[in-house]
Design an enzyme around this catalytic site. Structure first.
Site, PDB file in Angstrom:
ATOM      1  N   VAL A   1      57.617 -17.672  47.192  1.00  0.00           N
ATOM      2  CA  VAL A   1      59.090 -17.790  47.207  1.00  0.00           C
ATOM      3  C   VAL A   1      59.744 -17.347  48.455  1.00  0.00           C
ATOM      4  O   VAL A   1      60.936 -17.245  48.547  1.00  0.00           O
ATOM      5  CB  VAL A   1      59.531 -16.913  45.918  1.00  0.00           C
TER       6      VAL A   1
ATOM      7  N   ALA B   1      53.653 -11.400  56.108  1.00  0.00           N
ATOM      8  CA  ALA B   1      53.145 -11.763  54.508  1.00  0.00           C
ATOM      9  C   ALA B   1      54.010 -12.656  53.964  1.00  0.00           C
ATOM     10  O   ALA B   1      54.780 -13.328  54.636  1.00  0.00           O
ATOM     11  CB  ALA B   1      53.338 -10.418  53.793  1.00  0.00           C
TER      12      ALA B   1
ATOM     13  N   VAL C   1      55.412 -13.945  49.652  1.00  0.00           N
ATOM     14  CA  VAL C   1      55.726 -13.397  48.255  1.00  0.00           C
ATOM     15  C   VAL C   1      55.364 -14.500  47.357  1.00  0.00           C
ATOM     16  O   VAL C   1      55.965 -15.920  47.509  1.00  0.00           O
ATOM     17  CB  VAL C   1      56.749 -12.788  48.241  1.00  0.00           C
TER      18      VAL C   1
ATOM     19  N   LYS D   1      52.787  -9.815  47.100  1.00  0.00           N
ATOM     20  CA  LYS D   1      52.932  -9.967  48.223  1.00  0.00           C
ATOM     21  C   LYS D   1      51.385  -9.922  49.171  1.00  0.00           C
ATOM     22  O   LYS D   1      50.844  -9.002  48.647  1.00  0.00           O
ATOM     23  CB  LYS D   1      53.553  -8.691  48.978  1.00  0.00           C
TER      24      LYS D   1
ATOM     25  N   ASP E   1      65.660  -0.415  56.150  1.00  0.00           N
ATOM     26  CA  ASP E   1      65.690  -1.951  56.327  1.00  0.00           C
ATOM     27  C   ASP E   1      66.722  -2.464  55.343  1.00  0.00           C
ATOM     28  O   ASP E   1      66.408  -3.523  54.868  1.00  0.00           O
ATOM     29  CB  ASP E   1      64.261  -2.508  56.507  1.00  0.00           C
TER      30      ASP E   1
END
EC number: 2.7.-.-
Length: 521
Positions: free
Chosen positions: A125, A131, A133, A151, A286
């Site tokens: 997705v 990485a 997910v 993840k 973030d």
């Protein structure tokens, strides 16, 4: 051999985008000026330097893109035009094969996929340089099925990162030696920080720990949802968290149509941030729109949903004091106090003159007061202060620069939701409460409570300790006996004085708190 070829590729990209000219321009020797003229001959360098740097980093790949994103947060080191351009870098990477993700998971757990998850969606997705997910369903230790987000680290990332970082360290050393601005920009320090940051991102247990800490901190605040971490399903290269559903915060019209109070949503974002900063000293660093959703579920309607906890910031009590006093001095237009705070911090060279620093800060800050209070950007104030400090060789701590960048994101997001957002009115109660906590009776009471168990244990033992000491050295230490007995008398008098003066002391502290409130403006 591969490192050599990668080095040649980097040099070619640097040359093609004219980034070598940025380095060579620092030299004033005649032969270097001639070399610069030859090297830049025939190349089109009409694009701004920040844009050229951004495009070069994008061509060099995801590791260099991440490096540019980190550089964009260092407004204390980077020129404003370059930092602004680097902030536009996007971590766009196609997903890797889902079978590779499955193999990574099975290797981490030493089990087949169907022994780990009730179901697993092979189509990712989301994907990024480090990485990607997938959605899945697990059965927890109580047998309850949970919707989760999984993840998974990209395979072989550590090897790729180590190769590029080795080249970055080498380039940083050369830039620092050859460029006149090298020492000021501190490329070796910046690359070292980036090295630590990237290797932290390679450990998903660390990110899971960040999420768990934020979730624990935010439990009493009904404004934000942090996904639960399922520790039984976490490894260094696999992280499993609660699946969160909501509307991306960038879809303002959709949120408005759903009945979300948009101005309140803007204020709530600021409240969440300042709670994390001044109450917890631990903040999500973030918080751009891609990592924030809004819940439309009836029981959590209108709450923020935070995602991606790879970058967090931590602040000491000293950092919080620096921020609170700087902001309050700024709004009082007390520029001398702002200059003194920079010098008291120890980040300014001892030879710095207060009046010169004060004049520079005044030139930066005074123009802000020509606009309404609601239009003043605290993030921009901090950024301009950091940029001014750079002229005086001020050593700004990385965590404060990270906070300034996050504050700019929060302000931008808040004013995108509500252009009339008054950030100062929302932030002021947090600053005021923190200042009162530091100067008022609450802090003294906390310190007394912290020390009370130790003294409560020590005081009753004092006679026994005296007796033990005397019986061991009978007849040899008469003077010591007198001294210890005298000390015990003084201790008793001190305890009596503390008890008798306690009420008056508390009253004095309450009066002090009232004075602090009156002096807020």
């Amino acid at each position: 051999m591969s490192r050599f070829l990668r080095g040649l590729t980097i040099l070619w990209v640097v040359f093609r985008y004219g980034l070598d000219e940025l380095v060579l321009s620092s030299f004033e020797h005649p032969w270097m000026r001639r070399a610069r003229a030859v090297l830049t001959l025939g190349r089109r360098l009409d694009k701004p330097r920040g844009q050229r740097l951004r495009e070069a980093l994008e061509e060099l790949g995801p590791i260099f893109v991440k490096f540019g994103q980190v550089l964009s947060t260092r407004s204390d080191l980077m020129p404003p035009d370059v930092a602004e351009e680097l902030a536009r870098l996007q971590d766009r990477v196609p997903p890797f094969d889902s079978q590779i993700a499955v193999d990574t998971i099975e290797r981490a757990f030493r089990k087949k996929l169907d022994q780990i998850f009730v179901s697993f969606e092979r189509e990712p997705v989301a994907s990024a340089s480090i990485a990607q997910v997938h959605f899945a369903v697990i059965s927890d230790r109580n047998g309850v099925q949970r919707d989760v987000a999984v993840k998974v680290l990209r395979p072989g990332m550590k090897t790729v990162i180590d190769k590029d970082l080795a080249l970055m360290h080498m380039m940083a050393r050369w830039v620092e030696r050859l460029s006149a601005d090298g020492k000021r920009l501190k490329p070796r320090q910046v690359v070292a920080e980036f090295d630590n940051y990237l290797h932290d991102e390679l450990d998903l247990i660390r990110e899971a720990s960040n999420a768990a800490q934020l979730r624990r901190n935010m439990e009493g605040l009904d404004l934000v949802l942090i996904p639960e971490v399922y520790w039984d399903f976490c490894r260094s290269d696999v992280m499993v968290m609660q699946r969160m559903t909501g509307v991306p915060i960038s879809q303002v019209e959709r949120l408005r149509e759903a009945g979300v109070d948009i101005p309140k949503l803007a204020r709530d974002g600021v409240t969440i941030f300042f709670t994390q900063v001044f109450r917890d000293g631990f903040f999500h660093a973030d918080m751009h729109p891609g990592n924030i959703m809004v819940s439309l579920e009836p029981e959590t309607f209108g709450r923020y949903i935070s995602l991606d906890f790879g970058i967090v910031g931590t602040l000491t009590e000293y950092d919080k004091e620096y921020l609170a006093q700087n902001f309050t001095a700024f709004f009082r237009r007390d520029y001398k106090r702002v200059a003194e705070l920079h010098i008291e911090s120890g980040w300014v060279p001892p030879s710095t003159r207060v009046d010169e620093l004060e004049a520079a800060i005044r030139a930066v800050c005074e123009p802000y007061f020509d606009r309404p209070l609601a239009e003043i950007s605290l993030g921009m104030v901090l950024m301009r202060l950091f940029q001014t400090s750079r002229r005086f060789q001020v050593e700004i701590q990385p965590q404060l620069v990270l906070l300034q960048k996050t504050l700019l994101n929060i302000e931008g997001l808040g004013r995108q939701l509500d252009p009339n957002l008054d950030l100062w009115s929302t932030a002021k109660p947090f600053l005021e409460k923190w200042m009162l906590d530091q100067m008022g009776p609450q802090r003294l009471w906390r310190e007394l409570l912290a020390e009370a168990p130790r003294y409560a244990k020590l005081i009753p033992e004092l006679p026994r300790l005296i007796h033990r000491r005397l019986t061991r050295n009978s007849g040899e230490h008469d003077e010591l006996l007198k001294e210890l007995l005298q000390q015990q008398k003084l201790t008793n008098r001190l305890l009596q004085a503390i008890v008798s003066a306690g009420i008056g002391f508390v009253i004095a502290l309450i009066l002090l708190q009232l004075v602090v409130r009156l002096r807020w403006y």
